[in-house]
Motif scaffolding. Structure first.
Motif, mmCIF file in Angstrom:
data_model
loop_
_atom_site.group_PDB
_atom_site.id
_atom_site.type_symbol
_atom_site.label_atom_id
_atom_site.label_comp_id
_atom_site.label_asym_id
_atom_site.label_seq_id
_atom_site.Cartn_x
_atom_site.Cartn_y
_atom_site.Cartn_z
ATOM 1 N N ASP A 183 1.370 -1.461 -0.046
ATOM 2 C CA ASP A 183 -0.177 -0.190 0.281
ATOM 3 C C ASP A 183 0.374 1.450 0.023
ATOM 4 N N THR A 184 0.848 2.109 -0.865
ATOM 5 C CA THR A 184 2.221 3.267 -1.580
ATOM 6 C C THR A 184 1.106 4.544 -1.854
ATOM 7 N N ALA A 185 -0.137 4.411 -1.251
ATOM 8 C CA ALA A 185 -1.026 5.302 -0.819
ATOM 9 C C ALA A 185 -0.938 6.823 -0.120
ATOM 10 N N GLY A 186 -0.347 7.630 -0.622
ATOM 11 C CA GLY A 186 0.093 8.941 0.410
ATOM 12 C C GLY A 186 1.692 8.209 0.920
ATOM 13 N N LEU A 187 1.945 9.260 2.025
ATOM 14 C CA LEU A 187 3.410 9.270 2.913
ATOM 15 C C LEU A 187 2.991 7.897 3.572
ATOM 16 N N SER A 188 4.356 7.355 4.072
ATOM 17 C CA SER A 188 4.491 6.066 5.284
ATOM 18 C C SER A 188 4.307 6.674 6.101
ATOM 19 N N LEU A 189 3.465 7.071 6.545
ATOM 20 C CA LEU A 189 2.971 7.741 7.987
ATOM 21 C C LEU A 189 3.314 6.167 8.735
ATOM 22 N N THR A 190 2.621 4.804 8.463
ATOM 23 C CA THR A 190 2.687 4.351 9.612
ATOM 24 C C THR A 190 3.912 4.440 10.128
ATOM 25 N N LYS A 191 4.953 4.034 9.507
ATOM 26 C CA LYS A 191 6.406 4.008 9.969
ATOM 27 C C LYS A 191 6.990 4.567 10.957
ATOM 28 N N LEU A 192 6.014 6.606 10.574
ATOM 29 C CA LEU A 192 6.914 7.314 10.586
ATOM 30 C C LEU A 192 6.603 7.092 12.199
ATOM 31 N N PHE A 193 5.134 7.003 12.411
ATOM 32 C CA PHE A 193 4.564 6.136 14.048
ATOM 33 C C PHE A 193 5.299 5.680 14.911
ATOM 34 N N VAL A 194 6.051 4.229 13.512
ATOM 35 C CA VAL A 194 6.598 3.269 14.830
ATOM 36 C C VAL A 194 7.643 3.719 15.554
ATOM 37 N N GLY A 195 8.245 3.654 16.409
ATOM 38 C CA GLY A 195 9.587 4.077 16.589
ATOM 39 C C GLY A 195 9.670 5.391 17.335
ATOM 40 N N SER A 196 8.130 6.259 17.041
ATOM 41 C CA SER A 196 8.102 7.684 17.716
ATOM 42 C C SER A 196 8.430 7.905 19.052
ATOM 43 N N GLU A 197 7.915 6.874 20.187
ATOM 44 C CA GLU A 197 8.487 7.020 21.377
ATOM 45 C C GLU A 197 7.087 8.170 22.141
ATOM 46 N N GLY A 198 6.201 8.164 21.681
ATOM 47 C CA GLY A 198 5.264 9.352 22.241
ATOM 48 C C GLY A 198 5.459 10.218 22.016
#
Lengths: 453, 453
Positions: A183-198
């Motif tokens: 799924d490459t619709a839009g930015l990879s926001l899922t991956k941005l939030f992984v590891g974002s430490e809250g």
């Protein structure tokens, strides 16, 4: 003083804790940050709406919010902030498994082990396996991009997160990704939030990719008289195949584990490796044979292998138990430094030199196959002078990892304890870039202030 | 009018093209966007400094920049903008492989096939394999988070990107991640730039994770009299094992391929599946046997399997050739919709109903194992009425995918051709979130304006 009445009015009756005794247990995570504050309240959210209400209120009133999973973090990522809210997801524990898409939809409060067990009921497997898997939450795993022992072959948490629901700083819940391998619709926001430490949002649901059940594993255990021989064996193994696990313990860890577990480990060895293959059928034995040969070639003192799952698991469990075992020697400053694999020998010998120079006990255990090590610095906090030396060693080990082209944190996160070193690793441009994203997503800076940046 | 002299002065002599004939070939990518503009110049960067100089200049003068890899994109992500710069990375072609860390450091202009070949020289494998792998660039693969045939088992481009150098909109180069399997220091910025389609920065170097060489594959080919039988077989296969490839062609594609390749494909079949196992040793034959049985159980008309690599590769090549083969029937509107696997049957039958309703030829080919399909809408652009019907079908197919919980693009990216549907898939909150990140990283909006958002 914050108006907790207004917040409590929007949440279930038992969601808001303000009792001092109850709150006390939410001040720290396992990093036991001595600078932890005292929050105004703990919110134990039961659903996404609770998280949204809390963040909406906090954003409006500029109240800091520290998101918290199971509190097993080792970097102070969930250290409480004075007068703020600790937002715990421990009560959000729903899970559903879809065997057809091989995905799990889970709420953040579930423990990693519970996700694994639920997947196993369908013959499926959630690979990421922090040593703390029995006590760490899947939400915390996503927030820190947690790793574990399997990563050398199976990757880290982000490799298994296909989608999520996350509540933004202003209380807006958004859905990102979903049960789609592509799924490459839009930015990879899922991956941005992984590891974002809250610091960017609070994850309230995860869609995880699962694998078919792991095949039975063959386990190789080898001891070495020198650290050099052990790191040579590591490079020889990873150069030849992809082990399903390749773990390292030094002499201090071997002895600490042996003190507790009585496994007849060789207390005189400088290092012990536990390696596993999960190749199907007779290929596991074949790979185990290659690993045995690599260890012998590197000059191992003793090598044995077993296809017996229980016997093999005992050695993996011994390695997982190494941190608590070493902790019985005294309180730890716990490192999580990683280097590109060819530099592992330099890191391990460099850590020994730092320990020697500062006259502190440093035990090194490692997810050796991916270059991720945990130097454990033992110290006595009542001895101010020794503690100061321990902190100098802590700092120098991170400097060393950076100098070797490595990272200050492979899998625990930056939290509060390592943030002073982050600019040295990333450089001012990347810190500025991080700050721009943080400011864009959390303009009032309410989310986990003081963590990472 | 932009001052190209100033830009040219900062770049190597042959870097800036302004000749109208030369520029013309840089106006379009393979999407052949009819609304493509004419750029003021094409910059063919030779190194990171060239990219940085171009962006610094463009940012200062507010000149739009369209980054471009090999121009093989299918969504208009590299469609030129009037008066802007097309920034091509085609000349940036260095590569180095480190067999110890199993990583490749590559510049963006290298073709995917070249990366694969360089890895193979070390007995290593770069899995992502878009059908266009012989002509698409690795930089473009990263910018679109490209997929391919192997993804059902091996994941997509982002799963192999460990680090990168990327030049930000203001010309600042930054390094993110590196040759470390585990690194959770700071935000997951590497992953954010993968799939960002040139709207956040220009990738000038990638650090890629490699795997050991893929084992020999067994190939299963099956034909079906109905689409339903074929989609049942797909679910049966993926429910039982992880195929290394699971591809689908419908009747139009089978016939188009057979017209060109003369492979004695069954022209009467409604669907053809090509499935592969790369399990080691005799397990490949075992998995092939399971896949044969699943196809037979689902009512396949004909099934055969082969362990001969050349014979198997011929069928994979036939599937890869399906898009150009169908394109000989007429110009295509090319879809890239994906759905969670259990909805695949509904998607395929829904597409057939849309084709019927609008009286257009739609051929469906699919990376069936991960639910990612490519409905190909054949139309004659000189027939305005037919073209209008084709565009209605194009739109309705994306609406259908969204309604089925799917995506408008599994692997090609949004570019310019699909952006009108992106808000329907993501929702206004996620679009707003995307916009916030875009504005934070590219405040003057010079990077690929008009793409994605």
């Amino acid at each position: 003083m914050v108006d907790l009445e207004e917040l409590a009015g929007q949440l279930p009756e038992t969601a808001v804790l303000t009792d001092a005794d109850l709150i006390a247990s939410y001040r720290h995570d396992w990093a036991k940050d001595p600078d932890a504050g005292t929050p105004a309240a703990v919110v134990r959210a039961t659903c996404t709406a609770d998280v949204a209400a809390t963040l909406r209120w906090a954003n409006e009133h500029r109240v800091p919010v520290v998101p918290r999973g199971a509190g097993s973090g080792l970097s102070g990522g969930a250290t409480a902030v004075n007068g703020g809210i600790v937002l715990s997801t421990e009560r959000m524990r729903r899970i559903s498994i879809d065997p057809v898409t091989r995905t799990a939809v889970v709420q953040p409060g579930l423990l990693n082990a519970e996700v694994k067990r639920a997947a196993a009921e369908h013959g499926l497997w959630y690979p990421p396996d922090p040593s703390s898997f029995e006590i760490c939450s899947i939400g915390g795993n996503a927030a820190t991009n947690a790793g574990g022992l399997c990563c050398v072959k199976y990757g880290v948490t982000t490799d298994y997160v296909l989608g999520m629901e996350v509540v933004l700083a202003d209380g807006t819940p958004v859905r990102l990704g979903g049960p789609r391998l592509k799924d490459t619709a839009g930015l990879s926001l899922t991956k941005l939030f992984v590891g974002s430490e809250g610091m960017l949002g609070v994850i309230t649901e995860l869609t995880l990719r699962l694998l078919p059940a792991q095949p039975p594993q063959s386990t190789v255990v080898a001891t070495f008289a020198t650290l050099t021989a052990a790191t040579e064996a590591i490079l020889a193994i990873t150069g030849e195949l992809r082990p399903a696990m390749l773990e390292f313990m030094d002499s201090v860890a071997i002895n600490a584990v042996e003190d507790e577990m009585r496994m007849a480990l060789d207390r005189t060895a400088a290092a012990l490796l536990v390696a596993r293959s999960d190749a199907p059928g007779e290929f596991a034995a074949h790979e185990a044979g290659l690993m045995v040969a690599a260890c012998e070639q590197a000059g191992a003192a003793e090598v044995f292998h077993t296809a017996d799952p229980e016997e093999g698991e005992a050695f993996a469990a011994a390695r997982r138990f190494a941190i608590p075992a070493v902790e019985r020697l005294g309180p730890l400053l716990l490192e999580d430094v990683g280097v590109p694999l060819p530099r592992l020998g330099e890191l391990v010998s460099g850590v020994a030199a730092i320990a020697e120079r500062h006259q502190v006990t440093v035990s090194v255990i490692a997810h050796a196959g991916d270059g991720n090590t945990h130097p454990l610095i033992v110290h006595d906090p009542s001895d101010a002078e020794q503690t100061a030396r321990a902190h100098r060693a802590f700092s120098e080990i991170m400097d060393l990892a950076i100098a070797l082209g490595g990272t200050i944190t492979g899998e625990h996160g930056v939290g509060r304890l390592k943030k002073a070193w982050l600019p040295d690793q990333l450089g001012p441009e990347v810190i500025a870039l991080t700050r721009r994203i943080k400011d864009a997503l959390d303009p009032h800076g309410i989310l986990n202030p003081g963590a990472v940046l």
